[in-house]
Scaffold this active site. Sequence first.
Site, PDB file in Angstrom:
ATOM      1  N   ASP A 193     -11.281  -0.321   5.856  1.00  0.00           N
ATOM      2  CA  ASP A 193     -11.240  -1.594   6.573  1.00  0.00           C
ATOM      3  C   ASP A 193     -12.141  -2.648   5.929  1.00  0.00           C
ATOM      4  O   ASP A 193     -12.080  -3.817   6.303  1.00  0.00           O
ATOM      5  CB  ASP A 193     -11.660  -1.387   8.028  1.00  0.00           C
TER       6      ASP A 193
ATOM      7  N   ASP B  30      -1.937   1.963   8.434  1.00  0.00           N
ATOM      8  CA  ASP B  30      -2.941   2.030   9.493  1.00  0.00           C
ATOM      9  C   ASP B  30      -2.287   2.156  10.869  1.00  0.00           C
ATOM     10  O   ASP B  30      -2.693   2.976  11.700  1.00  0.00           O
ATOM     11  CB  ASP B  30      -3.816   0.773   9.439  1.00  0.00           C
TER      12      ASP B  30
END
Length: 539
Positions: free
Chosen positions: A438, A385
């Site tokens: 997420d 990420d």
Amino acid sequence: MELKNRALYCSLCAVTVLLCSSAVFAGDIVHHDDIAPKRPGCMNNFVLVKVPIWVDGKEIMEFVGVGARFGPTLESKEKRANQTKVALADPPDCCSTPRNKLTGEVIMVHRGNCSFVTKANVAEAAGASAIIIINNQTELFKMVCEANETEVRIGIPVVMLPQDAGASLRRNMKNSSHVSIQMYSPQRPLVDVAEVFLWLMAVGTILCSSYWSAYSAREAAIEQDKLLKDGSEEYLNKNHSSGVVDINTTSAVFFVVIASCFLVMLYKLMSYWFIEILVVVFCIGGVEGLQTCLVALLSCFRWFEHAAESFVKVPCLGAVSYLTLAVSPFCITFAVLWAVFRHVSFTWIAQDILGIALIITVLQIVRVPNLKVGTVLLSCAFLYDIFWVFLSKRLFHKSVMIVVARGDGSGEDGIPMLLKIPRMFDPWGGYSIIGFGDIILPGLLVAFSLRYDWLSNKTLKTGYFLYAMLAYGLGLLITYVALNLMDGHGQPALLYIVPFTLGTLITLGLKRGDLKHLWARGEPDRPCPHVQLFPQDEQ
């Protein structure tokens, strides 16, 4: 469809979903730039500017421009922004003193032939109250000072508008004697209600998924315990025919490699047709997820018990319950209608319903067997990420993750693998979004913690789920705080979520002496929900 086949099918959909996005953003209105030179008088941030156009006292349209590195700060409130008449520059490039006399008008000039600072100086000296520079392209361009322009003192606002805005202004000025504009740059609210609802959606999705996963694990444990007590060898067969897909450390590492390759492919091939392919994939996964959730929900009512427990053999699909056959047409129709009308303003609701159903189904089927695998998976996702949101700018000159999530260059509003809510009180509009990754990636660890608690007879207070859930909620909250502090710039949510969730479980495990079981064994080989799973001497 047989449970095993359905699990494999959903797992493939989940892999595609996980690869697509893992970012939170609300849209940039302030653009920081460390490359363009800064010096006294040339230190502004590049802010987006609203430019409403008024013709004979009526507002007819609005364009969005970008402010220059130099010049005074623009007004942030619309009611305080003055309506000022627009005048065309003569010569159009405004590189020399205009032939027409200016008395406080906003002068509209063409880009080119001299620097932006030169145009602004000429316009200010001629009596203009502001200058609008029309770009020669449909995009906007960052207006900076040249290297030899060391002393810049511009006292009027300088804004660039795209090419189509200039054409519209010229057309209206030919047809009307009075065309005026306003220029202001409104600020985003510190917190928009969309972010609150998005937080609730993410936390609620993980909460529902975790309880469904734990309930399924407990029911399987009860059934396996009965088979073992009866001395039945059917236990071994059932254990191998489970519809659950366990992740191992190897697949967790390969996830990052495959996800990175897929993300680069999306970045390079981003186009309208590629978005259409993702829409089809999302619809397939959404139909399966919505169908699975509806069947599970309706099966709780006695009116549907018989339909849920009666099966018919369908070619290629195997044994399918009558209840599944009944809800499938609705799910397919729902997904198709969303795909066809997805550009309508309110269809974000249907996208979120399909997305939440898919996430819940994935978290019920795909599982992390222990804390070791969860740590490897989330640590890899943490690095993934950060790299693709922040560090990829050094290689690709843009944030690859943000470009893919927004669907830049595709003509679409973004990829469908997102939960999104319109920003209701934001003057710039747009959506607050969160990537499926997420929710799913930390959700795997949170669901594991609840299964562990239930199968080891831990209470809510003495277990791990409550703290893991609170850690996820706090991590996501910090993500939105960072998002607002960064003026809406996209944030890698796992940068904040992973340390909270993973750190909480590891710290509690060390403190309570359970880390060995959490790390290596997790869910034991022979679960029995009615006795203590881990004897005292093993702890």
